[in-house]
Design an enzyme around this catalytic site. Sequence first.
Site, PDB file in Angstrom:
ATOM      1  CG  LEU A  61      -4.558  -9.348   5.989  1.00  0.00           C
ATOM      2  CD1 LEU A  61      -5.904  -9.829   6.517  1.00  0.00           C
ATOM      3  CD2 LEU A  61      -3.763  -8.663   7.093  1.00  0.00           C
ATOM      4  CG  ASP A 150      -3.354  -4.623  -5.354  1.00  0.00           C
ATOM      5  OD1 ASP A 150      -3.250  -3.546  -5.969  1.00  0.00           O
ATOM      6  OD2 ASP A 150      -2.626  -4.940  -4.408  1.00  0.00           O
ATOM      7  CG  ASP A 303      -0.047  -1.026  -1.459  1.00  0.00           C
ATOM      8  OD1 ASP A 303      -0.395  -2.215  -1.291  1.00  0.00           O
ATOM      9  OD2 ASP A 303       0.708  -0.674  -2.388  1.00  0.00           O
TER      10      ASP A 303
END
EC number: 3.5.2.3
Length: 426
Positions: A61, A150, A303
């Site tokens: 985001l 990540d 993703d």
Amino acid sequence: MYVLKNGQVLNASGELENKDVLIQNGKVNLIADSIEVTSGEEFDATGKLIAPGFIDVHVHLREPGGEHKETILTGTQAAARGGYTTICSMPNTKPVPDSKEVMENLQAKIKETAEVRVLPYASITTSLGTDELVDFEALKEAGAFAFTDDGVGVQLAGTMYEAMKRAAALDMAIVAHCEDNSLIYGGVVHDGIFAEKEGLKGIPNIAESVQIARDVLLAEAAGCHYHVCHISTKESVRVVRDAKRAGIRVTAEVSPHHLILDEEAIPGNDGNWKMNPPLRSKADRAALLEGLLDGTIDFIATDHAPHAAEEKNVPMEQAAFGIVGLETGFPLLYTHFVKTNEWTLKQLIDWMTVKPAECFKLPYGKLEEGSVADIVVLDLEKEATIDPATFYSKGKNTPFVGETCIGWPVATFAEGTLVYNEGEIK
């Protein structure tokens, strides 16, 4: 209160049944052949599939710090359009949610602006990508969904092992972007025929699979739930399959683009085709499809990785890694795999709903009486062309531009509230 009239639902056998669905106080109150009420609002679902809202555990985001790429508002609007009612936000933001204070601020912003449910990850290490572990207990108390770095792999085995032990003690998952930095070699695409043809540096399969092999053994020793992000190679599938057979608590996700595309689809040196992991070989793609069907891979996650146009509309050597996926996930997968009879509709819906919910013990992903009214209404006959100009996401970076798909979300209810309907965010 809403009554969804004349729709269809999937039963446990994967067959379509004509049903009405009553939504009341944020819950599915009743599913029946016909429902008549004297108050509330009627929603015409004639000929459309009423399904659980989709769950995506891998979404970027960008907020805070990357608002030129995406915001919590635009990202959740994109999710609503794509039929997603629960998304899990990655921590590669500025600042990183590596402390209770940052996590609480993020939670407040989510509560203020999100159109759908957002469950934020905390990082594994401070500032993300270091060797100093975060305060796992404090971040769990602040509402962290799970822990991940990540965007980068945790490079030191000792750091990952200690993280897994701390996560296991809290019954939390370690979610891993698997990449050994010493094996990347500055690559921008898969180390294969496209890299050779274009003279580009390639990322070999072992950069991913070696770290997964390390981590499943660490997870076994730590007793931790270890989840593999965006699995992309045949060797990685083999490692995860063997680990599951050995009883190790490992789960894995795969992205739509790695199921649909391989390196031979890349038209040229175009940054919109650059993603991490990169599009692999035909053999890798075949292994991913096999792994999904046999249960080695548990579910699908997009993703979703939005970037500004100037970060993508450049050659691969200069482009950022990543493509968007929230607004195209279901139509692409339905068109490529259900319409071609490779998958059943129930398989696809399960991989986007109940399977991720089960893996992470989420009370969502089902359409049944008493469940949270997270619902997507799907028009399986609707045909439309992927046009980034119509995206709610700030990111327009997709290799699927111009592709015509059949089967689109037309309405989304989040906890009983109609948040998207026929092209409009409510």
